[in-house]
Write an enzyme that holds these catalytic residues in place. Structure first.
Site, mmCIF file in Angstrom:
data_model
loop_
_atom_site.group_PDB
_atom_site.id
_atom_site.type_symbol
_atom_site.label_atom_id
_atom_site.label_comp_id
_atom_site.label_asym_id
_atom_site.label_seq_id
_atom_site.Cartn_x
_atom_site.Cartn_y
_atom_site.Cartn_z
ATOM 1 N N LYS A 11 -8.281 -1.174 6.073
ATOM 2 C CA LYS A 11 -8.198 -1.728 5.253
ATOM 3 C C LYS A 11 -7.127 -2.685 5.228
ATOM 4 O O LYS A 11 -7.868 -4.471 4.961
ATOM 5 C CB LYS A 11 -7.602 -0.289 4.125
ATOM 6 N N HIS B 51 1.020 -0.740 -0.132
ATOM 7 C CA HIS B 51 -0.071 0.338 -0.131
ATOM 8 C C HIS B 51 0.515 1.314 -0.086
ATOM 9 O O HIS B 51 2.222 1.171 1.196
ATOM 10 C CB HIS B 51 -1.442 0.194 1.441
HETATM 11 N N1 URA Z 1 -4.355 5.541 1.348
HETATM 12 C C1 URA Z 1 -4.774 4.846 2.520
HETATM 13 O O1 URA Z 1 -5.921 4.379 2.597
HETATM 14 N N2 URA Z 1 -5.634 6.064 3.645
HETATM 15 C C2 URA Z 1 -4.829 7.791 3.776
HETATM 16 O O2 URA Z 1 -5.494 7.562 4.784
HETATM 17 C C3 URA Z 1 -3.701 7.595 3.194
HETATM 18 C C4 URA Z 1 -3.354 7.015 1.821
#
Ligand code: URA
Length: 438
Positions: A185, A80
């Site tokens: 997430k 991510h």
């Molecule tokens: N990516 C995400 O999923 N959330 C954020 O707050 C910043 C980047």
């Protein structure tokens, strides 16, 4: 408990209890808290910060607000990014890792603030569906090793709501809010390892390296409390990654990179991030070995095939790899040319992201539709020498936007680019790697 008193407490910089955080998130999930109350809470949290215990309680409540996946296999690892300009590595790193045997269940977001979003980019591929059921998501990762979706009403629902509000209320660059957003997430995905591409610099949410380190450590610590190993790469976002900025243009650049014909910085970061995923998946003993595996997957075309499989499995146009021109790109182009000889000293990179929003490639309100066809292609970046009248970047726009493009060009010279007569010293592309199994 009620929303007013919780907002008031945070506004007055007091620490919320776990119960108060859980109550707020549960009520938000059930639709009992209005957008304006959630926005007020976000602004109070942004200004007064959240303590580690509040951040942890927020993350936990956000995970519990939706369904969660779990996998028995140890090789389920995601990557991510904290977000940037021209930041498109998911479409390269994910397929490389998947081709090397990593299972990659990617849950991504839309554009956030001045940064682009993986979900918006994926949707620029004709037919590509990012709204999947959790059952569909799981079966695709089992079958293909790779899948990509956005937050849904039953998976990371609170992140979906808060993310969209933060995007338009100037409450993004907060270490606790980013930590809770990303980690909720990722922990709900049931992954066994996480690579974070932690961007620092003018186009990142963390403008300085110390802040970027703080964000990395906040996520690494939280990961440890859930037994989730995290490897965080601190990477340079002082200028766009690759050459293209704008949804369709970026996907085209990813296809070129997967064919071995893309910009070298984009290839390098993608391969490095994939090497971390391969190590965390237990498929290589070191990043060096992981890097060799990643490079081979790229050079053999195995990663390109994985990308193609990802696209086809989610309803995307089956010929996109052989005919990237199927992606919609605005027809009109305008070259922005150097006004004098010299080195490009720096870019105010977040303002490049803002120019894209103004052109229609990002949102100003959460209901807005974006235009995937507009964007920029950079011929020169900081550190490069340019001659007067040489093109620095090309703008892809619509016929109706000529006046807007003229004003963007003025803003580019007034606010974004800094020239110098001597070659600037620049931070490296990858500054450091922190966390587990580095
Ligand atoms: N990516 C995400 O999923 N959330 C954020 O707050 C910043 C980047």
């Amino acid at each position: 408990m009620n929303a007013y008193s919780i907002i008031e407490k945070k506004r007055d910089a007091q620490t919320l209890s776990d119960e108060e955080v859980r109550w707020f998130v549960t009520e938000l999930t059930q639709g009992h808290i209005k957008d304006y109350q959630a926005s007020a809470f976000l602004m109070a949290a942004f200004i007064n910060d959240l303590s580690p215990s509040e951040t942890s309680a927020l993350t936990k409540a956000m995970i519990e607000s939706g369904r969660r996946l779990s996998f028995d296999e140890p090789n389920v690892v995601d990557k991510h990014s904290t977000g940037g300009i021209g930041d498109k590595t998911s479409f390269i790193t994910g397929p490389i890792a998947a081709a090397c045997g990593v299972k990659v269940p990617m849950v991504a977001g839309r554009g956030l603030g001045h940064t682009g979003g993986t979900v918006d980019k994926a949707e620029s591929i004709p037919g590509f569906k990012t709204a999947l059921t959790l059952e569909n998501f799981r079966s695709l990762v089992e079958k293909n090793n790779i899948v990509l979706m956005g937050q849904t009403d039953d998976f990371a629902p609170v992140d979906k709501t808060l993310y969209a509000l933060r995007d338009v209320t100037a409450t993004i660059n907060s270490i606790p809010l980013i930590t809770a957003s990303i980690m909720s997430k990722k922990l709900a995905e049931g992954i066994r390892g996480l690579v974070i591409d932690l961007k620092f610099g003018s186009g990142a949410f963390m403008k300085t390296v110390p802040d970027a380190r703080r964000l990395a450590l906040s996520m690494i610590e939280l990961g440890r409390s859930y037994d989730l190993p995290i490897m965080a790469f601190l990477t340079n976002m002082n200028w766009p990654l690759g050459e293209s900025v704008g949804n369709s243009l970026e996907v085209i650049e990813c296809i070129e990179t997967l064919k071995g014909q893309g910009p070298k910085d984009l290839e390098e970061i993608s391969v490095e991030l994939a090497s971390g995923m391969i190590v965390l998946a237990g498929l290589a003993d070191s990043r060096l070995q992981g890097k060799q595996m990643a490079q081979k997957a790229l050079e053999s075309g195995a990663a390109l095939k994985k990308f193609e499989q990802l696209v086809k499995s989610q309803g995307g146009h089956p010929d996109i790899v052989s005919r990237p021109s199927l992606l919609s790109v605005a027809r009109e182009t305008h070259s922005i040319k150097a006004q004098e000889d010299g080195y490009i000293e720096s870019f105010e990179n977040d303002k490049i992201g803002r120019l894209l929003v103004d052109l229609g490639g990002g949102r100003k309100t959460k209901e807005e539709q974006i235009d995937p066809s507009v964007g920029f292609k950079f011929a020169k970046k900081p550190g490069d020498f340019v001659k007067a009248q040489e093109t620095i970047l090309t703008v892809f726009h619509h016929d109706s936007q000529k006046d807007l493009v003229e004003s963007l060009e003025k803003r580019f010279f007034r606010e974004i680019v800094e020239m110098s007569q001597s070659k600037p010293t620049l931070d490296p592309l990858i500054l450091d790697v922190l966390g587990d199994r580095t």
